[in-house]
Write a protein that holds these residues in place. Sequence first.
Motif: not given
Length: 213
Positions: A81-84, A88-94, A115-119, A130-132
């Motif tokens: 994922x990546x925070x910004x 579909x990242x927000x939907x996946x996190x939800x 969850x590993x960032x791609x950025x 902050x995202x978590x």
Amino acid sequence: MAPFRKRLARWVLYGICAFIPAAYVFAKERPPRTTQRLPPPMHGGFGAGYFPDIELTTHEGKRVRLYQDLLRDKAVVINFMYARCDGICPGTTKNLRKVQDAFGEAVGRDVFFYSFTLKPDEDTPEALHAYAKANDVKPGWIFLTGSRADLDLVRRKFGFIDPDPSIDVQKRSHIGVVLYGNVRHEQWAACPSLSNPEVMVEQIRWFMGSDLH
């Protein structure tokens, strides 16, 4: 075939999975409510010799090793994922938050979410923290960052790749799948990240078997 399904099909063909029930990858309905025996441990080489024990940093600023600290002998649920993200990242996190709630206290004890960032250049530990927090992530779910080269290696080792280089470089091509595995048995499976979370829970619970209480 839609672009997403093409990417998912390529992920299955080129991924690391020692065992992927095809019905689970494209599941639309719940698995049958019957008692089933899991296949025996594969021991197909997806252990310490396969995963690099590189150092990563959690969203809480802790240094950890990929294999020794995060994977060894564990049941895990993994996504990239990546925070910004306006995809579909927000939907996946939800969805994964609902899965986390369903497993309750088992998360961080019997099953671990990563969850590993791609950025990694953008997603510092502070940004991931902050995202978590914004997504009300509970203990047992860790967001990870590190160097760009290390995160790219992790992504490839987990099979989040595309044989077409022009697609592989696109970050959004790697965020549509949730991978779950029983590392002790060296068995892995996957499902679309926007699947019904109740179905995801049943799939993961079935796949983990007695290792998930």
